[in-house]
Write a protein that holds these residues in place. Structure first.
Motif, PDB file in Angstrom:
ATOM      1  N   ARG A 229       0.848  -1.193   0.000  1.00 53.61           N
ATOM      2  CA  ARG A 229       0.000   0.000   0.000  1.00 53.61           C
ATOM      3  C   ARG A 229       0.886   1.245   0.000  1.00 53.61           C
ATOM      4  NH1 ARG A 229      -4.785  -1.604   4.357  1.00 53.61           N
ATOM      5  NH2 ARG A 229      -5.408  -3.557   3.322  1.00 53.61           N
ATOM      6  N   TYR A 230       0.328   2.320  -0.549  1.00 51.78           N
ATOM      7  CA  TYR A 230       1.077   3.562  -0.763  1.00 51.78           C
ATOM      8  C   TYR A 230       0.364   4.722  -0.062  1.00 51.78           C
ATOM      9  CZ  TYR A 230       3.225   0.712  -4.403  1.00 51.78           C
ATOM     10  OH  TYR A 230       3.868  -0.288  -5.089  1.00 51.78           O
ATOM     11  N   PRO A 231       0.638   4.941   1.220  1.00 45.69           N
ATOM     12  CA  PRO A 231      -0.064   6.006   1.957  1.00 45.69           C
ATOM     13  C   PRO A 231       0.100   7.386   1.344  1.00 45.69           C
ATOM     14  CG  PRO A 231       1.100   4.553   3.471  1.00 45.69           C
ATOM     15  CD  PRO A 231       1.543   4.172   2.094  1.00 45.69           C
ATOM     16  N   ASP A 234      -2.527   8.360  -1.280  1.00 41.13           N
ATOM     17  CA  ASP A 234      -3.930   8.445  -0.901  1.00 41.13           C
ATOM     18  C   ASP A 234      -4.525   9.733  -1.481  1.00 41.13           C
ATOM     19  OD1 ASP A 234      -6.073   9.600   1.147  1.00 41.13           O
ATOM     20  OD2 ASP A 234      -6.066   7.421   1.377  1.00 41.13           O
ATOM     21  N   GLN A 235      -5.706   9.643  -2.044  1.00 46.45           N
ATOM     22  CA  GLN A 235      -6.295  10.788  -2.741  1.00 46.45           C
ATOM     23  C   GLN A 235      -6.398  12.016  -1.848  1.00 46.45           C
ATOM     24  OE1 GLN A 235     -10.000   9.995  -4.766  1.00 46.45           O
ATOM     25  NE2 GLN A 235     -10.592  12.140  -4.792  1.00 46.45           N
ATOM     26  N   ARG A 236      -6.752  11.807  -0.583  1.00 46.91           N
ATOM     27  CA  ARG A 236      -6.925  12.954   0.322  1.00 46.91           C
ATOM     28  C   ARG A 236      -5.597  13.676   0.561  1.00 46.91           C
ATOM     29  NH1 ARG A 236      -9.623   8.999   4.563  1.00 46.91           N
ATOM     30  NH2 ARG A 236      -7.865   7.847   3.678  1.00 46.91           N
TER      31      ARG A 236
END
Length: 350
Positions: A229-231, A234-236
């Motif tokens: 996963r790539y924090p 993240d869109q936000r």
């Protein structure tokens, strides 16, 4: 703790309360061991090293291995397996990857971008001030910065994509393959769908989308059942970063300023204020020097050439240049070798 680790080391993975890092003792230009140890000692984290000397890059694949996809993980299969082994010991399943932080918070900004913003907004005094600041950092004359920024603004009034950041088609790919696979549209070209008004924001948006495409959308090996996963992507967080003023992320010569200020008192000062940055390129090139004779001995003829994907002479020339340290696109070279390893693995499976 997780935030600190990810912010600091783009080549470090974190799972639960333990950390694991890829280290390159035989490639000083790629090794981050000193900085990694400073953080893990300071935060009293249990840490695992995965040294490249023990888990070499471009090592031979197992004869019974049948990879699902031509993933770049094939080049790093030994360290991938070691990470999966450590994670199994602690019942961990997810790896947090720090890719994207450089693009969100400007690790290597182009110094003319704030000048282009000032030209775009027609703020003359800000343009003069930023030109002088740019000349002090780069050592060039401020009038030259003024001229170049005005020139680029006339060419690209609403956006800027610098040539050195554009992903080019590898020179060794066959034109027939590029056309048949629609490589330019699928891999290189990125449409500016937001039409951001400031050149710096438009450029940053392009870099972020390139990163998302290259990493977050890349198929990975199912081997070891590791979920990545790539924090940072993240869109936000991406939306937040795109709204930050340039001055929050870049202050004079200081890059990633907002991150450095946020981590004050949390990580060692030698890490927080460092101005250098390492990457895996040297380690990869050293591995290519060691492993290329074995790769060619195993199979003299390239499968990627037999499939009509590359021009063999151009590709081999690129490999030989890389083996003496001359390489323009190590990432594309790595991806092409990954494809070759995948095709060879399919041959063994058949």
């Amino acid at each position: 703790t997780a935030t600190t680790e990810i912010y600091t080391f783009p080549y470090t993975t974190l799972f639960r309360s333990y950390t694991a890092s890829h280290t390159f003792g035989n490639a000083p230009g790629s090794d981050e061991s000193g900085y990694i140890q400073a953080v893990t000692d300071n935060l009293k984290l249990r840490h695992f090293d995965i040294p490249e000397a023990e888990y070499p890059i471009l090592d031979a694949l197992d004869r019974d291995m049948q990879p699902d996809f031509p993933s770049n993980d094939l080049v790093f299969i030994r360290r991938h397996d070691r990470l999966a082994e450590i994670m199994r010991q602690f019942g961990s399943r997810v790896v947090l990857n720090g890719i994207g932080g450089d693009q969100l918070f400007w690790s290597t900004p182009h110094r003319l971008l704030p000048l282009l913003d000032a030209v775009s907004e027609r703020r003359i005094w800000a343009l003069l001030a930023r030109s002088r600041e740019c000349s002090q950092i780069t050592g060039g004359h401020y009038l030259r910065s003024l001229f170049i920024s005005a020139y680029w603004h006339l060419l690209h009034p609403t956006r800027l994509i610098w040539t050195r950041h554009q992903q080019q088609v590898a020179a060794w790919l066959r034109p027939s393959f590029i056309k048949a696979a629609n490589v330019v549209e699928r891999v290189v070209r990125i449409n500016d769908d937001l039409k951001l008004p400031l050149p710096s924001a438009a450029h940053q948006y392009t870099l972020i989308r390139q990163t998302m495409r290259d990493f977050a959308l890349n198929r990975i090996l199912s081997r070891g059942h590791i979920e990545v996963r790539y924090p940072y992507l993240d869109q936000r967080l991406v939306e937040f970063a795109l709204t930050l003023p340039w001055s929050q992320s870049v202050r004079g010569p200081e890059t990633r300023s907002i991150v450095r200020r946020a981590l004050k008192g949390t990580i060692p000062e030698r890490v927080r204020t460092r101005t250098t940055k390492s990457g895996p390129t040297e380690a990869f090139l050293r591995a290519l020097i060691r492993q290329w004779p074995r790769i060619t001995k195993e199979r003299p003829h390239l499968r990627i050439a037999e499939y009509g994907i590359v021009e063999p002479k151009q590709f081999i020339d690129a490999v030989e240049r890389a083996r003496v340290g001359v390489v323009d696109e190590p990432g594309q070279l790595l991806s092409t070798l990954s494809l070759e390893l995948w095709l060879r693995a399919l041959d063994k499976a058949a």
